[in-house]
Structure formats: structure tokens, C-alpha cells
Write a protein that holds these residues in place. Structure first.
Motif, PDB file in Angstrom:
ATOM      1  N   PRO A 167     -26.782  -6.447 -17.201  1.00 21.54           N
ATOM      2  CA  PRO A 167     -27.142  -7.618 -18.009  1.00 21.54           C
ATOM      3  C   PRO A 167     -28.426  -7.378 -18.806  1.00 21.54           C
ATOM      4  CG  PRO A 167     -27.773  -7.961 -15.728  1.00 21.54           C
ATOM      5  CD  PRO A 167     -26.991  -6.675 -15.750  1.00 21.54           C
ATOM      6  N   GLU A 168     -28.664  -8.226 -19.797  1.00 22.35           N
ATOM      7  CA  GLU A 168     -29.856  -8.192 -20.662  1.00 22.35           C
ATOM      8  C   GLU A 168     -29.884  -6.965 -21.567  1.00 22.35           C
ATOM      9  OE1 GLU A 168     -33.694  -9.514 -19.348  1.00 22.35           O
ATOM     10  OE2 GLU A 168     -32.848 -10.189 -17.440  1.00 22.35           O
ATOM     11  N   MET A 169     -29.915  -5.777 -20.982  1.00 21.77           N
ATOM     12  CA  MET A 169     -29.847  -4.555 -21.765  1.00 21.77           C
ATOM     13  C   MET A 169     -29.056  -3.510 -20.994  1.00 21.77           C
ATOM     14  SD  MET A 169     -32.829  -1.968 -23.253  1.00 21.77           S
ATOM     15  CE  MET A 169     -33.566  -3.181 -24.360  1.00 21.77           C
ATOM     16  N   GLY A 170     -27.883  -3.182 -21.507  1.00 18.36           N
ATOM     17  CA  GLY A 170     -27.031  -2.202 -20.855  1.00 18.36           C
ATOM     18  C   GLY A 170     -27.489  -0.783 -21.137  1.00 18.36           C
ATOM     19  N   GLY A 171     -26.747   0.171 -20.581  1.00 11.26           N
ATOM     20  CA  GLY A 171     -27.129   1.567 -20.714  1.00 11.26           C
ATOM     21  C   GLY A 171     -27.106   2.105 -22.127  1.00 11.26           C
ATOM     22  N   LEU A 172     -26.094   1.734 -22.906  1.00 14.38           N
ATOM     23  CA  LEU A 172     -26.003   2.243 -24.278  1.00 14.38           C
ATOM     24  C   LEU A 172     -27.143   1.718 -25.140  1.00 14.38           C
ATOM     25  CD1 LEU A 172     -22.158   2.098 -24.969  1.00 14.38           C
ATOM     26  CD2 LEU A 172     -23.538   4.045 -24.222  1.00 14.38           C
ATOM     27  N   GLU A 173     -27.476   0.439 -25.000  1.00 13.03           N
ATOM     28  CA  GLU A 173     -28.585  -0.116 -25.765  1.00 13.03           C
ATOM     29  C   GLU A 173     -29.903   0.524 -25.318  1.00 13.03           C
ATOM     30  OE1 GLU A 173     -30.710  -2.076 -28.558  1.00 13.03           O
ATOM     31  OE2 GLU A 173     -28.519  -1.909 -28.405  1.00 13.03           O
ATOM     32  N   PHE A 174     -30.015   0.776 -24.023  1.00  8.93           N
ATOM     33  CA  PHE A 174     -31.214   1.449 -23.524  1.00  8.93           C
ATOM     34  C   PHE A 174     -31.373   2.808 -24.180  1.00  8.93           C
ATOM     35  CE2 PHE A 174     -32.994   4.690 -20.744  1.00  8.93           C
ATOM     36  CZ  PHE A 174     -34.252   4.168 -20.464  1.00  8.93           C
ATOM     37  N   LEU A 175     -30.272   3.566 -24.266  1.00 10.53           N
ATOM     38  CA  LEU A 175     -30.332   4.896 -24.877  1.00 10.53           C
ATOM     39  C   LEU A 175     -30.794   4.820 -26.334  1.00 10.53           C
ATOM     40  CD1 LEU A 175     -27.101   6.495 -23.355  1.00 10.53           C
ATOM     41  CD2 LEU A 175     -29.459   7.238 -22.944  1.00 10.53           C
ATOM     42  N   LYS A 176     -30.337   3.798 -27.049  1.00  9.95           N
ATOM     43  CA  LYS A 176     -30.759   3.625 -28.441  1.00  9.95           C
ATOM     44  C   LYS A 176     -32.261   3.364 -28.526  1.00  9.95           C
ATOM     45  CE  LYS A 176     -26.292   1.644 -29.839  1.00  9.95           C
ATOM     46  NZ  LYS A 176     -25.603   0.420 -30.314  1.00  9.95           N
TER      47      LYS A 176
END
Length: 204
Positions: free
Chosen positions: A121-130
Motif C-alpha cells: 500500500p501507499e507506495m508499491g515496489g515498482l513506484e519505489f524503484l522509479k
């Protein structure tokens, strides 16, 4: 620091530091004109007809591999931490329940490897990588998720976004069987940490 007993052919050498003798790490060796010069982090020595200048760095007490575990499941974070902590060379420096918490922590701390779930939730792994790609951090990201199966589109997407490697995590009712991939997980973490360390030495 006084460097002694250098053998560039087999890569073994020792260093005397504060009256104590210990191993060094080879950073590079090149042929140079013969000179007699020894000093901190640098020694010149001959082997056969070749003369070498060797840059070294002293190994004091080995620092543990610092890992950031990012997973929205409290139980999974505990299991992953237990698996990694079973190896004395690895230290779980922090746990985060989503990508945003991980980014906040990285704003004030560092690590060598990041174990990253993808669905959070909030920030998933793909968004984190970006977001992570925009920072100055050099930690290697190891994706550990039940949806990161070999050859799946999301796996390729994670790798394209900068993940260094992927380990498939058991899902559903068998999630507690993550211990079955413990050996692979520890191996991957050590492998990525070694790669990070080698790149740092090359740059220096």
C-alpha cells in the motif's frame, strides 16, 4: 601503515598497522619503472622481470552487509529478517512496510542491499524503484515477491526499472515456507553486496 610481503602474482600480502599485522585487499596492479618506494595504500615491488605498483586498502574488522527489508506483511518481514540474520555476515539494518517508509529511511541512512516486495500500500515496489532511481544511493535492489515469477511481465518491468535481481517468494497459504528459499536469498544478498563493493573499489 606499512605494507609488507607483497606478491602480485598470487595476490597475497600483509600490512603492519599500529604494531599489528593483517591482510590487505588488492585494488590493482600495473607494470611501472623500477623504484624503491613504500607508503600508505601504495607499494612497489618486483616479481621476476616485472615491476608492479600496487594500491591496497587495509581490511580491519569486516563490516556486515546492511540490508533494508521492505514488505507490507509484518510476519514476512520477521521471517525474512530471521533468515538473513542467521548469517553472521548480514545485518538487517531496518524494516519498512512500504516503499514510502523505505524512501524516508533512506533519506537519513544507507544500506548495501534492499529486499523489496512489489505489492504494497501507499507506495508499491515498482513506484519505489522509479523514485529510488532518482536518488544518489548505490544499494542493490533484490525483488522478493510472490508475483515476480520467472519471465512474468512485472519481473521484466522491475528489472528495467533498476532491480538487480529477483527471487520468487512463496505466496498464499504456503507463504510460511519462505524458509525453503532461505539459502537462495542469503546467497543473492551476498552476491549483490559483493558486486556493489567491487564497483566501489573500481571507481576509487
Amino acid at each position: 601503515t606499512h605494507i609488507t610481503a607483497v606478491d602480485p602474482e598470487i595476490g597475497t600480502y600483509r600490512v603492519d598497522r599500529d604494531g599489528k599485522s593483517g591482510p590487505c585487499v588488492l585494488l590493482g596492479a600495473t607494470r611501472q619503472p623500477r623504484k624503491q618506494n613504500e607508503g600508505k595504500n601504495r607499494v612497489e615491488t618486483s616479481h621476476g622481470n616485472a615491476h608492479y605498483i600496487i594500491r591496497v586498502t587495509v581490511e580491519t574488522s569486516p563490516q556486515p552487509i546492511r540490508v533494508l527489508v521492505v514488505d507490507d506483511s509484518l510476519l514476512m518481514r520477521k521471517l525474512i529478517t530471521r533468515i538473513l540474520g542467521s548469517d553472521p555476515a548480514i545485518l538487517v539494518a531496518h524494516q519498512a512496510s512500504n516503499g514510502r517508509e523505505a524512501m524516508d529511511w533512506l533519506g537519513q541512512a544507507t544500506c548495501d542491499v534492499i529486499s523489496l516486495d512489489l505489492e504494497m500500500p501507499e507506495m508499491g515496489g515498482l513506484e519505489f524503484l522509479k523514485q529510488y532511481a532518482l536518488t544518489h544511493h548505490s544499494a542493490k535492489v533484490l525483488v522478493l515477491s510472490h508475483i515476480s515469477t520467472k519471465g512474468s511481465p512485472i519481473t521484466f518491468q522491475a528489472l528495467d526499472l533498476g532491480a538487480a535481481d529477483v527471487v520468487h517468494k512463496p505466496s498464499g497459504s504456503i507463504s510460511l515456507d519462505i524458509g525453503n528459499i532461505g539459502i537462495e536469498l542469503v546467497h543473492k544478498v551476498k552476491e549483490l553486496a559483493a558486486e556493489k563493493h567491487m564497483r566501489r573499489m573500481v571507481r576509487s
